[in-house]
Design an enzyme around this catalytic site. Structure first.
Site: not given
Length: 217
Positions: A106, A108, A136
């Site tokens: 992801h 991040e 998430c």
């Protein structure tokens, strides 16, 4: 002598100059008011004031949106992230799950790894992470472990957001660190990018099913 111009077959009118008086008139012309200390003036530093605040949440979210656009161009879910430490961007990343064949890739997660390398420490104390979609649970957990000071996100994720929408891992009471949260920065832009992507995905999936039915013997 006054000058005249024709305005009709039988009529004439005096030609006026730009101040509204006829040429040759002895009437006094209007004068402009004198500039006094009380008159409004342009601030001396107006030309020096920046048009964009390069330290604002709005600006840094714009940089995250640039990364999200790169994800979209790569047929990835359009989520982008930047991390800011001491006033400068130290990490930029976008989703690369399909590209890297890695479920943890992801935006991040990739950005946190970059920022740790730039800082020379796994602790990112004082850093702010900007991401176009609410993180998430996996990413929120990594943010807490990295000791990020603040997390700023654009579009909320009611189904799986871990920054307050579905749950709040960033400020979970039993964890040893809590991140400050700033939601909704450039939310409409972030949401529209995601909405367009998933609408196109659904349309493509529907077309694929339709073709499968029509090609069935």
């Amino acid at each position: 002598m006054r000058q005249y111009r024709m305005v009709g077959r039988d009529s004439v009118e005096p030609k006026l100059d730009f101040l509204g008086t006829s040429h040759g008139s002895t009437e006094s012309r209007p004068t402009l008011p004198a500039l006094t200390d009380a008159s409004p003036r342009m601030p001396m530093n107006a030309a020096q004031d920046p048009l964009i605040d390069l330290q604002s949440d709005h600006y840094f979210m714009g940089e995250a949106l640039r990364q999200a656009a790169r994800a979209l161009a790569a047929a990835e879910t359009p989520v982008g992230t930047v991390i800011v430490l001491q006033g400068r961007i130290v990490a930029r990343a976008f989703n690369q799950v399909e590209t890297l064949k890695d479920a943890t890739a992801h935006a991040e997660m990739l950005a946190i790894t970059q920022a740790e390398e730039a800082a020379g420490d796994w602790r990112l104390a004082g850093a702010t992470l900007y991401v176009t979609k609410e993180p998430c649970p996996m990413c929120a957990g990594a943010m807490v472990h990295a000791r990020l000071l603040r997390v700023v996100f654009g579009a909320a994720d009611p189904k799986a957001g871990a920054a307050g929408s579905a749950l709040n891992l960033l400020q979970f009471p039993t964890l040893n660190h809590r991140c400050q949260i700033t939601p909704g920065i450039r939310e409409a832009e972030c949401r529209e990018l995601l909405r367009g992507f998933f609408a196109e995905r659904r349309a493509a999936a529907g077309l694929k099913k339709l073709r499968a039915r029509t090609e069935r013997p």
